[in-house]
Design an enzyme around this catalytic site. Sequence first.
Site, PDB file in Angstrom:
ATOM      1  N   CYS A 140       0.815  -1.229   0.000  1.00 47.65           N
ATOM      2  CA  CYS A 140       0.000   0.000   0.000  1.00 47.65           C
ATOM      3  C   CYS A 140       0.848   1.279   0.000  1.00 47.65           C
ATOM      4  CB  CYS A 140      -0.952   0.002   1.191  1.00 47.65           C
ATOM      5  SG  CYS A 140      -0.223  -0.585   2.724  1.00 47.65           S
ATOM      6  N   HIS A 163      -2.734   6.361   4.536  1.00 47.34           N
ATOM      7  CA  HIS A 163      -1.309   6.556   4.833  1.00 47.34           C
ATOM      8  C   HIS A 163      -0.861   7.920   4.293  1.00 47.34           C
ATOM      9  CE1 HIS A 163      -1.309   2.442   5.912  1.00 47.34           C
ATOM     10  NE2 HIS A 163      -0.676   1.909   4.889  1.00 47.34           N
TER      11      HIS A 163
END
EC number: 1.2.1.11
Length: 329
Positions: free
Chosen positions: A126, A234
């Site tokens: 990710c 994130h």
Amino acid sequence: MKIAVVGATGMVGSVMLKVLEERNFPLTELIPVASEKSVGKKIKFGDKEFEVVGLETAVAMKPEIALFSAGGDTSLAWAPKFAEAGTTVIDNSSAWRMNPKHKLVIPEINADLLTADDKIIANPNCSTIQLLMALKPLHDAYNIKRVVVSTYQSITGTGVKAVKQLENEYAGESGDMAYPYPIHRNALPHCDVFQDNGYTKEEMKLTNETKKILGDDSVNVTATAIRIPVVGGHSESVNIEFSKEFEEGDVRKRLSDFPGITVQDNPAVNTYPMPIYAEGKDDVFVGRIRRDHSQPNTLNMWIVADNLRKGAATNAIQIAEYLIENKLV
Ligand SMILES: NC(=O)c1ccc[n+]([C@@H]2O[C@H](COP(=O)([O-])OP(=O)(O)OC[C@H]3O[C@@H](n4cnc5c(N)ncnc54)[C@H](OP(=O)(O)O)[C@@H]3O)[C@@H](O)[C@H]2O)c1
């Protein structure tokens, strides 16, 4: 299209179901797959309910595509069995990513590498996906020499157990711990396991996967990965040294023109990317774009994305869509 979602009851799997539904994926039958403890559970998809099955049953059902997000061990053991049965596997774990026989794909960057013979395709990590989305148009223009990245990673990247840990800590209750320390009101310089070289696996994924996706071993990446008590996505602070000179306006234009990137960069009115606004969106958001005055040809920027969407589910489903559109399944 018969589609299996392996890990359908998990953090990534449940977002996969949502994204499949939102994108009107051409699906005739859904096969939700999870561990034995979940077999028989009902999963709602559209206006229908589907029953969770085990891996053996799912292989026998011969889906055209299996979207895997059930951990590396499950992928290593079961992806080859699906592939043997004729299913194309798109795998979210780290099991196949650095295996030279398997492609590591971000559709906006390198989907053109895919062929009908690719039966196990790896989805990148990710934090790598959002970083590479922003690096690719800049690498093409100015050639990246070195990247220094510090991540500020959502607890959703660790799965359902971590979200439960934070909820318990908010509520002042004890329970299973996903991390070695409390995460509420904390920052852990520790994502994934430590390796002998002093880096964590997550940090080395950023280094190694970048070279493979760009197809360029000369791009050096050094990373520090931090877990913070955030759920929406994130964030990454990124310092990039190029071999060529650049102009900030041209950087903004190249990023804005790249599919899947939204530039949010107007400090005068406090516009910059943040995980609470990235949550639930498929784009990668880039801001705080500014020259690093401490050395030549160097740029700073801030990259945010929902790790469960573009960082996992959406990227995997875009790969599946590419395979279908190009008649590779
Ligand atoms: N979270 C992220 O941002 C992210 C991003 C990219 C990649 N990934 C990768 O995606 C995978 C899943 O992550 P997650 O965050 O969704 O984890 P999670 O919330 O813990 O979910 C794990 C899923 O895998 C299933 N599962 C576990 N063991 C299994 C087995 N032996 N056989 C069949 N199913 C099994 C679980 O089923 P039960 O409910 O029955 O236990 C559950 O559906 C991991 O490999 C992770 O590295 C995660």
